[in-house]
Scaffold this motif. Structure first.
Motif, mmCIF file in Angstrom:
data_model
loop_
_atom_site.group_PDB
_atom_site.id
_atom_site.type_symbol
_atom_site.label_atom_id
_atom_site.label_comp_id
_atom_site.label_asym_id
_atom_site.label_seq_id
_atom_site.Cartn_x
_atom_site.Cartn_y
_atom_site.Cartn_z
ATOM 1 N N ARG A 10 2.287 -35.119 29.931
ATOM 2 C CA ARG A 10 1.441 -35.909 30.818
ATOM 3 C C ARG A 10 2.299 -36.575 31.887
ATOM 4 N NH1 ARG A 10 -2.983 -33.872 28.632
ATOM 5 N NH2 ARG A 10 -3.299 -34.431 26.477
ATOM 6 N N THR A 11 1.733 -36.711 33.070
ATOM 7 C CA THR A 11 2.430 -37.434 34.132
ATOM 8 C C THR A 11 2.209 -38.931 33.925
ATOM 9 O OG1 THR A 11 0.519 -37.436 35.597
ATOM 10 C CG2 THR A 11 2.032 -35.545 35.770
ATOM 11 N N ILE A 12 2.985 -39.725 34.629
ATOM 12 C CA ILE A 12 2.846 -41.175 34.498
ATOM 13 C C ILE A 12 1.450 -41.624 34.931
ATOM 14 C CG2 ILE A 12 3.835 -41.713 36.763
ATOM 15 C CD1 ILE A 12 5.201 -44.161 35.344
ATOM 16 N N SER A 13 0.892 -40.985 35.943
ATOM 17 C CA SER A 13 -0.448 -41.385 36.386
ATOM 18 C C SER A 13 -1.497 -41.056 35.324
ATOM 19 C CB SER A 13 -0.810 -40.736 37.723
ATOM 20 O OG SER A 13 -0.788 -39.339 37.622
ATOM 21 N N GLU A 14 -1.354 -39.931 34.650
ATOM 22 C CA GLU A 14 -2.297 -39.582 33.579
ATOM 23 C C GLU A 14 -2.203 -40.562 32.406
ATOM 24 O OE1 GLU A 14 -2.658 -34.741 33.948
ATOM 25 O OE2 GLU A 14 -0.861 -35.583 33.034
ATOM 26 N N VAL A 15 -0.977 -40.902 32.032
ATOM 27 C CA VAL A 15 -0.783 -41.834 30.910
ATOM 28 C C VAL A 15 -1.290 -43.219 31.283
ATOM 29 C CG1 VAL A 15 0.921 -42.926 29.406
ATOM 30 C CG2 VAL A 15 1.148 -40.507 29.973
ATOM 31 N N ALA A 16 -0.979 -43.667 32.496
ATOM 32 C CA ALA A 16 -1.432 -44.987 32.945
ATOM 33 C C ALA A 16 -2.961 -45.051 32.942
ATOM 34 C CB ALA A 16 -0.882 -45.291 34.333
ATOM 35 N N GLU A 17 -3.597 -44.007 33.397
ATOM 36 C CA GLU A 17 -5.067 -43.976 33.403
ATOM 37 C C GLU A 17 -5.615 -43.968 31.975
ATOM 38 O OE1 GLU A 17 -8.621 -40.943 34.721
ATOM 39 O OE2 GLU A 17 -6.807 -40.977 35.942
ATOM 40 N N ASP A 18 -5.002 -43.172 31.114
ATOM 41 C CA ASP A 18 -5.448 -43.085 29.717
ATOM 42 C C ASP A 18 -5.319 -44.428 29.005
ATOM 43 O OD1 ASP A 18 -6.362 -41.807 27.349
ATOM 44 O OD2 ASP A 18 -4.304 -41.498 26.692
ATOM 45 N N LEU A 19 -4.227 -45.155 29.275
ATOM 46 C CA LEU A 19 -3.986 -46.444 28.622
ATOM 47 C C LEU A 19 -4.630 -47.611 29.371
ATOM 48 C CD1 LEU A 19 -0.231 -46.091 27.607
ATOM 49 C CD2 LEU A 19 -2.238 -45.753 26.191
ATOM 50 N N ASP A 20 -5.166 -47.339 30.555
ATOM 51 C CA ASP A 20 -5.791 -48.355 31.396
ATOM 52 C C ASP A 20 -4.809 -49.480 31.724
ATOM 53 O OD1 ASP A 20 -7.841 -49.462 32.913
ATOM 54 O OD2 ASP A 20 -8.601 -50.669 31.243
ATOM 55 N N ILE A 21 -3.607 -49.085 32.137
ATOM 56 C CA ILE A 21 -2.600 -50.039 32.593
ATOM 57 C C ILE A 21 -1.941 -49.467 33.853
ATOM 58 C CG2 ILE A 21 -2.087 -51.082 30.351
ATOM 59 C CD1 ILE A 21 0.295 -49.275 30.103
ATOM 60 N N PRO A 22 -1.392 -50.316 34.702
ATOM 61 C CA PRO A 22 -0.725 -49.818 35.907
ATOM 62 C C PRO A 22 0.565 -49.042 35.574
ATOM 63 C CG PRO A 22 -1.187 -52.180 36.083
ATOM 64 C CD PRO A 22 -1.461 -51.773 34.667
ATOM 65 N N GLN A 23 0.923 -48.131 36.453
ATOM 66 C CA GLN A 23 2.141 -47.333 36.256
ATOM 67 C C GLN A 23 3.385 -48.202 36.182
ATOM 68 O OE1 GLN A 23 2.438 -44.130 39.100
ATOM 69 N NE2 GLN A 23 0.258 -43.654 38.935
ATOM 70 N N HIS A 24 3.418 -49.278 36.957
ATOM 71 C CA HIS A 24 4.631 -50.114 36.950
ATOM 72 C C HIS A 24 4.846 -50.762 35.579
ATOM 73 C CE1 HIS A 24 1.693 -53.313 38.079
ATOM 74 N NE2 HIS A 24 2.494 -54.087 37.371
ATOM 75 N N VAL A 25 3.777 -50.958 34.814
ATOM 76 C CA VAL A 25 3.924 -51.510 33.471
ATOM 77 C C VAL A 25 4.636 -50.503 32.579
ATOM 78 C CG1 VAL A 25 2.673 -52.297 31.420
ATOM 79 C CG2 VAL A 25 1.962 -53.063 33.689
ATOM 80 N N LEU A 39 10.614 -37.326 29.752
ATOM 81 C CA LEU A 39 11.424 -36.310 30.406
ATOM 82 C C LEU A 39 11.398 -36.602 31.896
ATOM 83 C CD1 LEU A 39 12.397 -34.030 28.539
ATOM 84 C CD2 LEU A 39 10.835 -32.528 29.734
ATOM 85 N N LYS A 40 12.538 -36.555 32.550
ATOM 86 C CA LYS A 40 12.568 -36.790 33.991
ATOM 87 C C LYS A 40 13.024 -35.520 34.683
ATOM 88 C CE LYS A 40 13.145 -41.748 33.804
ATOM 89 N NZ LYS A 40 14.001 -42.882 34.119
ATOM 90 N N ARG A 41 12.222 -35.092 35.630
ATOM 91 C CA ARG A 41 12.529 -33.883 36.400
ATOM 92 C C ARG A 41 13.040 -34.281 37.780
ATOM 93 N NH1 ARG A 41 11.255 -28.926 33.620
ATOM 94 N NH2 ARG A 41 10.783 -29.752 31.580
ATOM 95 N N GLY A 42 13.224 -33.289 38.611
ATOM 96 C CA GLY A 42 13.711 -33.532 39.960
ATOM 97 C C GLY A 42 12.919 -34.608 40.665
ATOM 98 N N GLY A 43 13.617 -35.470 41.374
ATOM 99 C CA GLY A 43 12.956 -36.552 42.086
ATOM 100 C C GLY A 43 12.584 -37.713 41.180
ATOM 101 N N GLY A 44 12.999 -37.669 39.917
ATOM 102 C CA GLY A 44 12.717 -38.756 38.989
ATOM 103 C C GLY A 44 11.303 -38.758 38.430
ATOM 104 N N ARG A 45 10.581 -37.660 38.628
ATOM 105 C CA ARG A 45 9.201 -37.585 38.128
ATOM 106 C C ARG A 45 9.204 -37.565 36.603
ATOM 107 N NH1 ARG A 45 4.240 -35.954 40.661
ATOM 108 N NH2 ARG A 45 2.849 -35.063 39.101
ATOM 109 N N ARG A 46 8.373 -38.427 35.999
ATOM 110 C CA ARG A 46 8.330 -38.578 34.546
ATOM 111 C C ARG A 46 7.262 -37.671 33.934
ATOM 112 N NH1 ARG A 46 9.765 -43.309 36.796
ATOM 113 N NH2 ARG A 46 11.042 -44.769 35.626
ATOM 114 N N TYR A 47 7.615 -37.105 32.781
ATOM 115 C CA TYR A 47 6.663 -36.326 31.982
ATOM 116 C C TYR A 47 6.731 -36.836 30.551
ATOM 117 C CZ TYR A 47 6.233 -33.174 35.908
ATOM 118 O OH TYR A 47 5.977 -32.664 37.149
ATOM 119 N N TYR A 48 5.588 -37.248 30.037
ATOM 120 C CA TYR A 48 5.508 -37.830 28.700
ATOM 121 C C TYR A 48 5.031 -36.795 27.694
ATOM 122 C CZ TYR A 48 5.977 -42.287 31.100
ATOM 123 O OH TYR A 48 6.437 -43.328 31.865
ATOM 124 N N ARG A 49 5.778 -36.673 26.597
ATOM 125 C CA ARG A 49 5.407 -35.788 25.491
ATOM 126 C C ARG A 49 4.293 -36.463 24.680
ATOM 127 N NH1 ARG A 49 10.497 -37.072 25.611
ATOM 128 N NH2 ARG A 49 12.056 -35.609 26.260
#
Length: 154
Positions: A10-25, A39-49
């Protein structure tokens, strides 16, 4: 998030939406809880297992739902491990908390609200949860109305 399989990252935006909290949290939690390692890919993009998401759900439940402090939750993670918090994120019962975990900033145990009333006999979980959901919906409606800007004078 219904379109992805349970095992998908999941991307950070998907997880933030699922948990109903802002991404910065989520990013802040990464600085406070070393067990969160997306997991962090190119550009620092986060992927959550899936295990990362379960851990985040457990952290959210303990911090927001049960009133733990960050320090108290760090202690739980240290003493009981990330698997314990992941299980809580997947819906496992929490059990009695250690005294320090629910302490206030001054180190003294916080005064919790009134103890929960026992469930009346004959009510199943679904009936009880439906009633709680309806009550929460009414609370949200009241809060939404209270947070609306005042009407302009005519």
């Amino acid at each position: 998030m219904d379109t992805k399989s349970a095992d998908a990252f999941r991307t950070i935006s998907e997880v933030a939406e699922d948990l109903d909290i802002p991404q910065h949290v989520l990013r802040f939690w990464e600085t406070r809880f070393s067990q969160i390692k997306p997991l962090k890919r190119g550009g620092g993009r986060r992927y959550y297992r899936p295990d990362d998401v379960a851990l985040l759900k457990g952290i959210r439940r303990l911090l927001y739902g049960e009133g733990y402090t960050i320090k108290g939750l760090q202690r739980i993670l240290k003493e009981q491990g990330a698997r314990h918090v992941q299980a809580i994120g997947r819906g496992a019962p929490i059990g009695p908390p250690p005294e320090v975990a629910r302490s206030g900033a001054d180190g003294m145990p916080r005064q919790d609200g009134p103890s929960r009333a026992p469930v009346p006999p004959g009510l199943d979980d679904m009936t009880l949860l439906t009633a709680v959901l309806a009550e929460l919906g009414e609370c949200k409606r009241i809060l939404d109305r209270a947070l609306q800007p005042p009407a302009e004078p005519a």
